[in-house]
Design a protein around this motif. Structure first.
Motif, short mmCIF file in Angstrom:
data_model
loop_
_atom_site.label_atom_id
_atom_site.label_comp_id
_atom_site.label_asym_id
_atom_site.label_seq_id
_atom_site.Cartn_x
_atom_site.Cartn_y
_atom_site.Cartn_z
N UNK A 1 57.60 25.46 57.66
CA UNK A 1 56.86 26.24 56.26
C UNK A 1 57.37 27.60 55.99
N UNK A 2 57.57 28.30 57.05
CA UNK A 2 57.68 29.93 56.52
C UNK A 2 59.26 29.68 56.08
N UNK A 3 60.00 28.79 56.80
CA UNK A 3 61.55 28.74 56.16
C UNK A 3 61.54 28.36 54.81
N UNK A 4 60.74 27.17 54.41
CA UNK A 4 60.88 26.66 53.22
C UNK A 4 60.05 27.33 52.26
N UNK A 5 58.97 27.66 52.52
CA UNK A 5 58.05 28.77 51.49
C UNK A 5 58.13 30.10 51.75
N UNK A 6 58.59 30.59 52.59
CA UNK A 6 58.43 32.15 52.80
C UNK A 6 57.43 32.65 53.21
N UNK A 7 56.38 31.89 53.82
CA UNK A 7 55.15 32.28 54.32
C UNK A 7 55.22 33.42 55.08
N UNK A 8 54.31 34.41 54.96
CA UNK A 8 54.23 35.48 55.99
C UNK A 8 52.80 35.72 56.42
N UNK A 9 51.86 34.76 56.49
CA UNK A 9 50.74 34.46 57.09
C UNK A 9 50.70 34.71 58.36
N UNK A 10 49.90 35.45 58.96
CA UNK A 10 49.71 35.25 60.55
C UNK A 10 48.29 34.65 60.90
N UNK A 11 47.62 33.81 59.95
CA UNK A 11 46.56 33.43 60.09
C UNK A 11 46.36 31.68 59.90
N UNK A 12 47.43 31.17 60.46
CA UNK A 12 47.92 29.77 59.92
C UNK A 12 47.19 28.75 61.13
N UNK A 13 46.55 27.78 60.58
CA UNK A 13 46.18 26.68 61.48
C UNK A 13 46.44 25.15 60.84
N UNK A 14 46.24 23.92 61.69
CA UNK A 14 46.43 22.73 61.09
C UNK A 14 44.80 22.25 60.97
N UNK A 15 44.23 21.91 59.84
CA UNK A 15 43.17 21.57 59.78
C UNK A 15 42.98 20.39 58.39
N UNK A 16 42.42 19.31 58.71
CA UNK A 16 42.33 18.28 57.78
C UNK A 16 43.47 17.63 57.09
N UNK A 17 44.83 17.76 58.00
CA UNK A 17 45.91 17.06 57.46
C UNK A 17 46.72 18.17 56.52
N UNK A 18 46.19 19.43 56.75
CA UNK A 18 46.90 20.37 56.00
C UNK A 18 47.31 21.86 56.56
N UNK A 19 48.28 22.27 56.19
CA UNK A 19 48.28 23.72 56.77
C UNK A 19 47.62 24.75 56.12
N UNK A 20 46.70 25.46 56.79
CA UNK A 20 45.53 26.32 56.36
C UNK A 20 45.72 27.68 56.73
N UNK A 21 45.72 28.59 55.69
CA UNK A 21 45.53 29.90 56.04
C UNK A 21 44.18 30.63 55.82
N UNK A 22 43.82 31.27 56.81
CA UNK A 22 42.38 31.66 57.03
C UNK A 22 41.97 32.63 55.89
N UNK A 23 43.09 33.22 55.25
CA UNK A 23 42.81 34.12 53.96
C UNK A 23 43.16 33.51 52.78
N UNK A 24 44.37 32.53 52.60
CA UNK A 24 44.80 32.16 51.49
C UNK A 24 44.14 30.71 51.14
N UNK A 25 43.59 30.22 52.02
CA UNK A 25 43.31 28.60 52.04
C UNK A 25 44.41 27.71 52.13
N UNK A 26 44.06 26.46 51.88
CA UNK A 26 45.09 25.22 52.16
C UNK A 26 46.37 25.78 51.31
N UNK A 27 47.50 25.49 52.17
CA UNK A 27 48.85 25.71 51.65
C UNK A 27 49.27 24.52 51.27
#
Lengths: 301, 785
Positions: free
Chosen positions: B578-604
């Motif tokens: 995802x970082x490679x494809x979308x250029x994310x720089x979040x450090x708060x990512x997890x996998x929840x409910x079938x999605x990649x989720x940022x604690x700060x930015x919500x579902x990505x």
């Protein structure tokens, strides 16, 4: 191994006459265990499951027996005895309720216990206690023989049936007084008896019946104990008065029951424990039956 | 009546999914098992399959003069008859010491030892063929008692010195000393105000699993064998099987078949080698299923033990020293005896601070049945003895037995007699406090009697006469995982891919699911770590690396830990994508409910979109922290991975005239670190408690002169539902920071303390010493053995 499946009682008798070494099987709770362990390889099995009259019972009066009698088909399962005959045959009903697990009680029967004649069979003490005129109906193509229960058990796992005979039914007098059955096992269900004791009060003829299981080569009565306690009850007029038997007589009864046994040490228990436990069970069951009897006297009065 | 307490010392584990960790999803195998539809190893079938069977010795100790298989070979339908002479490779195998012949070689060392094997078209054909094998024996005097074993010059050797492979000499397999503080000297003894001595005996318990040993060996085109087998550790089976077959390990492939219980009894090989040998010889699939009777001869049992303890204490109840000697009967072959000795020695002081210790534990070779692993593994025997000692000491000091235990209890930071610091929570005093604080069951109501509630139950032995109630307490300590320097790592492979538009995780391990619920937990871990709904559990086989043994309370810790590591690796790779494809720089990512989720930015982004047609498939190994072997002379060393504790309170009714016992209630409190599946955790605690109850009052293989007297469920009794009381359970979750999720192995600890708690309650009811388990009616009525 041949597997014979007669459709009627007459066919079964004919099959047994033709194959005297055929082993009858009904519930299979003993026979199949023996086969599984490869302890026996009978030349033939005689399957009695198609003969529906063996799983029926009737009550009535029969020649040679006093009063009302239950004629219990050889294959009536223990579960039904406990459910349907707890008033008429309370001792046997209690004994049946201690047999194996519910599944085994749905299949096992008094006919099987008698056929196997194991000293550990749970029905035996209750049958012995139920009175001297309990009769086993043994039949062959030659005819019917009524074998008194006292003469039925002749050795370790041996009974007095002839090779061509089958057990059709057992005739048991309807209880004329309280009956009890107690059995020792080292867990609280599903046990083969370490030892067992059956008792029946017979106020009509002033006798007391007993039966000992798993503490001698055969099931047996404690004759001296029976005579002693019957004597006490008669001499002191207790049948009429409903008075207390008293601790000394109860103690003596227990001792005589223990003395009547010839137990052995085996993997299930020691001989000393068996004698000890028989005395305790004898004292307790005598007390329970006597209390029940005196209550019935009082409520009748 | 089970409760999970809320006390926790580790926060931050969130359960994003109700069927993730901390939830109690249904077991995938549960409904099938209840309905009788689960395929156990004994249910397998293969076209052209043959049936294998073994001829076993009726003697416990004998020379084999000759074996004549001529008639058996000629029997129609027989395709192979084999003796040790036909074994292509190594003739010996063993779990720790390879001292057991795959088929007897000239000598019989225990009742039931296999001499020859037959493959035939039908089990009955095989039985008849076995009956035609003529074996001539020269019967030897048995070596079965401690006295006989320890005097080989007089009584002989189970393994002649030239053939001895154990860790000691004579008839000793293994011994371990532990000396701590000043040891036990006259000066140390002088410090004690009171001294309590006791000799204790533990009978031979059996695992009594319901699914008999069974498996199917299928010869493969490459000359190898595929074995479908109910076992506890696929890879260690293979390690032992392949050399006997003369094959490289990669030609022996194992797949786990349905396991009907294990409890340690499947750690050793049973029919595996025999089925493979016959398959190799005949070129046909061979199935072996033991009968119940054969099963009693086909697996090892719990070591019977003789234990001598001497405790010294001050007047105020502080332990001063303990001098102890534990003799375990290992039987004919070593099996797991060395590790059992290590546990008995290192855990034999119990969960108590004992400043001065002198301990010796030994396992003996004898002509009794081989003994090895069983739930509790060396710690069970010791717990029965040291807990009896605690009660005796409390009585001597006129102290409350729980209080005495509490003032001596270990806690975090305590030093074990091995010198190892307990560096995780050890709430021993609190566990005791909790079981004691539980409300007691009501007194027996003799006015409304149901015979099922009293000793004897439906056997109708009492209507209230002779019944006395007793209450007893006990606590124990068990290690988790393999000890003494063993690296029992686990491997897990996790694959994440999109199936039908949905992300699906597949978990592949070689973990033996033996009923403990590991497959359920693996699904939970994958859901929590990967935020997916769907998890597939791949059949366990040797295509993936070892998962270690399903024993030592270790699988959730070890293979669960490996699944967690593999999931984390998969998650990292997905996020990197995802970082490679979308250029994310979040450090708060997890996998929840079938999605990649940022604690700060919500579902990505949905995982399915990110992954597309690709799959992430990664394998990770999980190693616990290293341990070291105990010093041979002093027992010192950082030997254990983790400790676990359970306390029990038993309430019993005893018919003191007839010697019959009914356990009325068996309450437990245990610290599990983190309950990954609370329902399964409570089930484990109740199951372990019941197995301990069985040892207390009924379970024993009776052996006389080396002969097993009760190889059946007619005479080897295990508790029925009428013997199994209500079991309130309190579960603590005090995390161990060394363990995945802070968890602590659960399965064995409850088996330790339930036995001494039940016996303590019987002692209170009867006033008898009761130094032996199982307690029999004879012991309670003074009527013999």
């Amino acid at each position: 191994m041949e597997f014979l499946r007669p459709a009627t009682w007459d066919e079964a008798l004919a099959a047994k006459a033709e194959h005297p070494s055929a082993l009858p099987i009904s519930g299979g709770t003993d026979v199949m265990v023996e086969l599984n362990f490869d302890r026996h390889r009978p030349s033939a099995l005689l399957d009695l499951n198609r003969i529906s009259e063996l799983t029926a019972w009737e009550s009535g009066r029969f020649e040679g027996q006093e009063g009302e009698v239950i004629r219990l088909g050889a294959a009536v399962p223990y579960a039904r005895i406990t459910r349907e005959l707890s008033t008429e045959l309370p001792g046997l009903s209690l004994a049946g309720n201690t047999v194996g697990s519910p599944q085994i009680r749905n299949r096992g029967s008094v006919g099987g216990n008698l056929g196997g004649a194991s000293p550990a069979g749970d029905a035996h003490p209750a049958l012995l206690a139920a009175g001297r005129d309990v009769l086993v109906e043994a039949e062959s193509v030659r005819g019917t023989r009524l074998i008194p229960i006292d003469e039925f058990y002749v050795g370790v796992k041996r009974n007095s049936l002839e090779p061509d005979e089958l057990i059709r039914a057992v005739r048991i007098p309807v209880a004329d007084g309280p009956q009890q059955f107690s059995k020792i096992g080292t867990r609280n269900a599903m046990v083969i008896a370490v030892c067992a004791f059956g008792i029946a009060l017979h106020p009509k003829n002033g006798t007391v019946g007993t039966g000992i299981g798993s503490a001698a080569p055969t099931p047996r009565r404690a004759v001296e104990a029976e005579e002693f306690i019957a004597g006490e009850l008669a001499d002191r007029g207790l049948w009429q008065s409903g008075g207390l038997i008293g601790p000394a007589a109860i103690q003596r009864f227990g001792e005589l029951v223990a003395a009547a046994a010839s137990p052995i040490d085996d993997v299930r228990g020691t001989a000393a424990y068996r004698r000890h436990a028989l005395a305790v069970m004898a004292r307790r069951t005598l007390t329970w039956t006597w209390n029940e009897y005196t209550q019935s006297l009082r409520s009748a009065a | 009546m089970s409760t999970i307490r809320t006390e926790k010392n580790l926060q931050g584990i969130t359960t994003a999914h109700p069927d993730g960790i901390g939830g109690s999803p249904l077991r995938p195998d549960g409904i099938l098992k209840v309905k009788g539809e689960f395929a156990y190893s004994s249910d397998m079938w293969h076209e052209n399959m043959l049936w294998g069977m073994a001829l076993r010795s009726p003697h416990a100790h004998a020379k084999i003069v000759s074996v004549d298989i001529t008639e058996a070979v000629r029997h129609p339908g027989v395709e192979a008859v084999m003796t040790y002479e036909d074994i292509p490779g190594s003739k010996f195998y063993g779990l720790e010491i390879k001292d057991q012949p795959a088929l007897a070689m000239g000598k019989i060392r225990y009742h039931g030892e296999a001499i020859a094997i037959v493959a035939a078209d039908h089990p009955e054909t095989a039985r008849r063929a076995l009956a035609k094998i003529k074996v001539e024996y020269e019967i030897l005097p048995t070596i079965t008692t401690e006295e006989q074993c320890l005097d080989p010059e007089t009584y002989g050797y189970v393994h002649e010195p030239a053939e001895y492979k154990g860790h000691a000499s004579g008839n000793v397999v293994h011994s371990q000393k532990v000396v701590y503080g000043q040891g036990v000297t006259d000066e140390v003894r002088a410090l004690a105000d009171v001294v309590i001595k006791g000799d204790y005996v533990v009978g031979m318990q059996d695992q009594a699993f319901l699914g008999p040993e069974s498996g199917l060996a299928v010869p493969a085109e490459d000359g190898g064998v595929d074995l479908y087998i109910a076992t506890q550790w696929l890879h260690v089976d293979r390690e032992q099987i392949a050399p006997v077959l003369g094959l490289p390990e990669n030609k022996v492939r194992l797949t786990l078949a349905g396991v009907g219980g294990a409890f340690g009894g499947r750690e050793d090989l049973s029919m595996q080698i025999h089925a493979c040998l016959l398959a190799q010889r005949t070129g046909k699939p061979v199935k072996i299923v033991y009968s119940r009777e054969e099963s009693f001869f086909g697996h090892v049992h719990r070591h019977p033990a003789k234990l001598s303890y001497e405790h010294g204490a001050t007047r105020d109840g502080k332990l001063v020293y303990c001098d102890a000697r534990i003799v375990l009967d290992g039987g004919a072959y070593a099996s797991a005896s060395p590790a059992v000795v290590g546990n008995a020695a290192s855990l034999g002081m119990g969960p108590y601070e004992v400043p001065n210790v002198n301990m010796l534990a030994v396992a003996l070779y004898s002509n009794n049945p081989s003994c090895g692993a069983m739930r509790g593994f060396g710690a069970v025997q010791a717990c029965f003895a040291y807990e009896a000692q605690m009660d005796k000491l409390a009585a001597e000091l006129n102290m409350d037995p729980v209080e005495l235990r509490q003032i001596n209890a270990v806690e975090q930071g305590s030093i074990m007699p091995t010198g190892q610091e307990i560096d995780a929570p050890a709430p021993v005093a609190d566990l005791l406090r909790r079981v004691k604080a539980l409300p007691l069951p009501p007194a027996l109501d003799t006015t409304h009697l149901d015979v099922r509630d009293i000793p004897g139950a439906l056997s109708n032995t009492s209507h209230g006469e002779g019944i006395v109630r007793g209450v007893g307490y006990a606590v124990g300590i068990k290690n988790v995982g393999f000890s003494e320097g063993f690296d029992d790592y686990s491997t897990a492979r996790v694959r994440l891919e999109v199936i039908g538009g949905e992300p699906v995780a597949m978990v592949h391990t070689a973990m033996a699911e033996v009923g403990q619920g590991g497959v359920t937990v693996h699904g939970q871990i994958a859901r929590t770590e990967l935020g997916v709904e769907q998890v597939t559990i791949h059949p366990a086989n040797t295509e993936v690396g070892s998962a270690g043994s399903t024993s030592a309370s270790r699988q959730t810790y070890m293979t669960g830990g490996a699944v967690k590591l593999a999931c984390e690796a998969v998650r990292n790779e997905l996020v990197a994508l995802g970082r490679k494809r979308y250029g994310w720089d979040y450090n708060d990512l997890s996998l929840v409910g079938g999605k990649v989720v940022s604690a700060s930015a919500g579902a990505l982004v949905p995982i399915a979109d990110l992954l597309g047609d690709s799959a992430i498939d990664l394998t990770r190994e999980h190693h616990h922290r290293p341990t070291v072997p105990f010093d041979k002379e002093t027992g010192q060393g950082f030997g254990h991975v983790q400790y676990t504790f359970c306390a029990h309170r038993a309430v019993v009714d005893v018919d003191v005239e007839l010697g019959l016992v009914k356990v009325v209630e068996l309450a437990a409190a245990q610290d599990v670190g983190k309950a990954l599946n609370p329902l399964s955790v409570v089930g484990q605690i109740q199951g372990g408690s019941t197995q301990g109850l069985g040892l207390a009052v009924m379970e024993e293989i009776v052996v006389k002169d080396g002969k097993v007297r009760n190889p059946s469920f007619t005479d080897y009794l295990i508790p029925t539902i009428l013997d199994t009381p209500p079991m309130p359970v309190e579960v603590l979750e005090l995390a161990d920071e060394h363990a995945p999720y802070g968890l602590r192995g659960v399965g064995e600890a409850p088996t330790l303390s339930s036995t001494p708690a039940v016996v303590a309650a019987i002692r209170q009811a009867t006033g008898l010493a009761l130094n032996r388990v199982p307690v029999r009616p004879e012991h309670l009525t003074g009527t013999g053995e």
